[in-house]
Enzyme design. Structure first.
Site, PDB file in Angstrom:
ATOM      1  N   GLY A  50      28.465   8.128 -18.390  1.00  0.00           N
ATOM      2  CA  GLY A  50      28.755   9.046 -19.785  1.00  0.00           C
ATOM      3  C   GLY A  50      29.217  10.226 -19.583  1.00  0.00           C
ATOM      4  N   GLY A  51      28.761  11.364 -20.037  1.00  0.00           N
ATOM      5  CA  GLY A  51      29.657  12.728 -19.885  1.00  0.00           C
ATOM      6  C   GLY A  51      30.686  12.846 -20.803  1.00  0.00           C
ATOM      7  N   SER A  52      31.419  13.636 -20.441  1.00  0.00           N
ATOM      8  CA  SER A  52      32.628  14.202 -21.088  1.00  0.00           C
ATOM      9  C   SER A  52      33.708  12.978 -21.131  1.00  0.00           C
ATOM     10  CB  SER A  52      33.180  15.145 -20.800  1.00  0.00           C
ATOM     11  OG  SER A  52      32.274  16.325 -20.972  1.00  0.00           O
ATOM     12  N   ALA A  53      33.819  12.303 -19.794  1.00  0.00           N
ATOM     13  CA  ALA A  53      34.800  11.405 -19.284  1.00  0.00           C
ATOM     14  C   ALA A  53      34.298  10.024 -19.980  1.00  0.00           C
ATOM     15  CB  ALA A  53      34.927  11.358 -17.756  1.00  0.00           C
ATOM     16  N   LYS A 113      40.074  28.952 -26.888  1.00  0.00           N
ATOM     17  CA  LYS A 113      40.700  29.506 -25.603  1.00  0.00           C
ATOM     18  C   LYS A 113      42.280  29.210 -25.891  1.00  0.00           C
ATOM     19  CE  LYS A 113      41.899  27.786 -21.049  1.00  0.00           C
ATOM     20  NZ  LYS A 113      41.437  26.886 -19.896  1.00  0.00           N
ATOM     21  N   VAL A 136      22.912   1.027 -12.933  1.00  0.00           N
ATOM     22  CA  VAL A 136      23.390  -0.128 -12.568  1.00  0.00           C
ATOM     23  C   VAL A 136      22.945  -0.339 -11.022  1.00  0.00           C
ATOM     24  CG1 VAL A 136      25.772  -0.965 -11.724  1.00  0.00           C
ATOM     25  CG2 VAL A 136      25.471   0.102 -13.965  1.00  0.00           C
TER      26      VAL A 136
END
Length: 510
Positions: A10-13, A78, A184
């Protein structure tokens, strides 16, 4: 036919990839099925991320509300990067790489006219209004500017952990992505070498047609299962460690910086990112040149020098091996994010590469297994080029430095990528131009090279005499930048004022 995509991690990627593909192909029970498997016990690596302006278009394509994004991800604006002490290490050594192109970029030879007429003014300060907005903490838009629209070009600073949760919620509630919080345990292969399924603890074998590896630096599928090696780059870019810490503001109304600040140290540099609730500060360094204790001492000294407290939480240590995979797409597996590679956080290219990767997978999504090999070949060619250009651009910052106060800075000019060395030879007599970067979607345009090159004191020996009409046209653009600066300084709120408004009232929809 390609019917099922399985994303691991998961995460951002992982969630950006799931969101972009699902939004484009509208995952549905009777159509393309997108499943994301995420280990519930593995925390995200992110320590506070910076993005490029491309993230605005990515979020818009996914279909999220920019107002909700600011509220839920502790986000701020930003507008570029400021580099301190990179050129000679002195107190006045600073320059900007803003997100807005120079006024008149591509119309006249701005570096030539700047060098001939106004060499005493920093290049970016003369050709762009944006450094002045950053110095004074101005926001890049007004209260009435709609979501994702801008007055000045901008990206974001954000809390990476909150960003992943935000994207996950949207993907599950709005885009039909299937979610499996699970571990997994094995990769099951077909006879032809493709991945058939992933063995999990709770859900058994999860089959798919295309598998996307977003498992971070462990690169579970591409690196571990397929053994695709990492092409290491530590001989070019030495940094391999980081210490990160979160610093509270001294007051609730403390100004929020409009840029990422990067301040050079004896064997690396310190990032400083302003979020609405805190600063994210970290020291990126080369362990071969400085110990962890010395790096931490430099980090603590910087925090005190910039108005932070003497007592801070224990910094979090991160280690990485700079490099990228020899292939990014192998058989029916493609790696996106840290599983594909990581160089260092200078210029915040990591999330931008994720966006580019996910977008290309989505846009070129193969209809059949037969077409997948063609798409994979194109993908590998494109991203090999992009990773090499990231390395060139980051190395440029080090090569141009005149610092000789430590072995780290002295050694950094020894190894120059061949293509960058050739370009530097050309630029001795002309400015970086579009002909140097001729792909449709370059990672860094020629304007970015101009900002770094001339921000760090490089001078080109322009061989021809400038025409009088070119001087007049350049002066008009210089004046245009000055006029815009004055207009925007008077018309734009500061960052905290606008962010507080967004949290209370939101922004208009486009």
């Amino acid at each position: 036919m390609l019917k099922s995509i399985v994303i691991v991690g998961g995460g951002s990627a992982g969630w950006l990839t799931a969101g972009l593909i699902a939004a484009e192909h509208r995952a549905a029970p009777d159509g393309l099925r997108i499943t994301l498997i995420e280990s519930p016990d593995v925390p995200p690596i992110g320590v506070g991320e910076g993005t490029w302006p491309s993230m605005r278009d990515t979020l818009r394509r996914i279909g999220v509300s920019e107002s909700d994004f600011f509220r839920e991800c502790d986000a701020s604006f930003k507008q570029g990067s400021r580099f301190n002490r990179w050129t000679d290490g002195g107190d006045r050594d600073a320059y900007f790489h803003p997100f807005s192109l120079p006024q008149g970029y591509g119309e006249v030879n701005l570096p030539e006219q700047w060098q001939a007429q106004h060499p005493q003014i920093p290049f970016a300060d003369l050709v762009s209004f944006q450094p002045h907005l950053c110095v004074h903490g101005r926001a890049p838009k007004q209260v009435m500017t709609p979501e994702f629209a801008s007055v000045a070009n901008y990206g974001y600073h954000l809390d990476a952990g909150k960003f992943g949760v935000f994207l996950r919620k949207h993907c599950l509630e709005k885009l039909g992505v299937h979610y499996m919080p699970d571990h997994v345990t094995a990769v099951n292969a077909q006879e032809n070498g493709d991945i058939a399924s992933l063995q999990t603890v709770k859900h058994g074998a999860v089959a798919g047609d295309l598998f996307i590896d977003c498992t971070g630096m462990q690169s579970l599928l591409l690196g571990q299962h397929y053994g695709v090696p990492l092409i290491e780059q530590k001989h070019v870019l030495y940094n391999d460690s980081a210490l990160a810490v979160q610093i509270a503001y001294p007051s609730d109304n403390y100004p929020i910086a409009s840029q990422t600040s990067s301040t050079a140290q004896s064997a690396g540099w310190i990032w400083d990112i302003g979020l609405p609730t805190r600063r994210g500060v970290g020291h990126v360094y080369a362990s071969g040149y400085i110990s962890d204790d010395q790096a931490e001492a430099e980090l603590r000294a910087y925090i005190v020098q910039t108005g932070g407290p003497e007592e801070i939480p224990q910094p979090r240590k991160l280690s990485f091996n700079p490099g990228y995979r020899a292939q990014f797409w192998h058989r029916n597996c493609v790696a996106i994010g840290l599983s594909a590679g990581f160089i260092e956080p200078l210029e915040a290219s990591a999330l931008a590469i994720v966006e580019m990767s996910a977008a290309m997978v989505s846009e070129d999504l193969p209809a059949t297994r037969e077409a997948m090999d063609i798409v994979a070949k194109r993908f590998n060619d494109t991203f090999r080029y992009r990773w090499e250009r990231v390395i060139d651009f980051l190395k440029l910052h080090y090569v141009l430095s005149r610092r000789r106060d430590s072995a780290y800075w002295r050694d950094n000019t020894a190894e120059v990528p061949e293509r960058l060395g050739e370009l530097l030879t050309l630029w001795r007599h002309r400015a970086p131009s579009r002909s140097d970067f001729n792909r449709i979607e370059e990672v860094f345009p020629a304007a970015s090279y101009q900002y770094i090159l001339y921000g760090m004191g490089f001078r080109s020996d322009f061989s021809r005499s400038p025409k009088p009409e070119e001087a007049a046209r350049s002066d008009a653009y210089f004046q245009e930048a000055a006029t815009l600066t004055k207009k925007m300084m008077n018309g734009l709120p500061d960052n905290r004022t606008l962010i507080n408004h967004i949290k209370l009232h939101g922004l208009q929809k486009i």
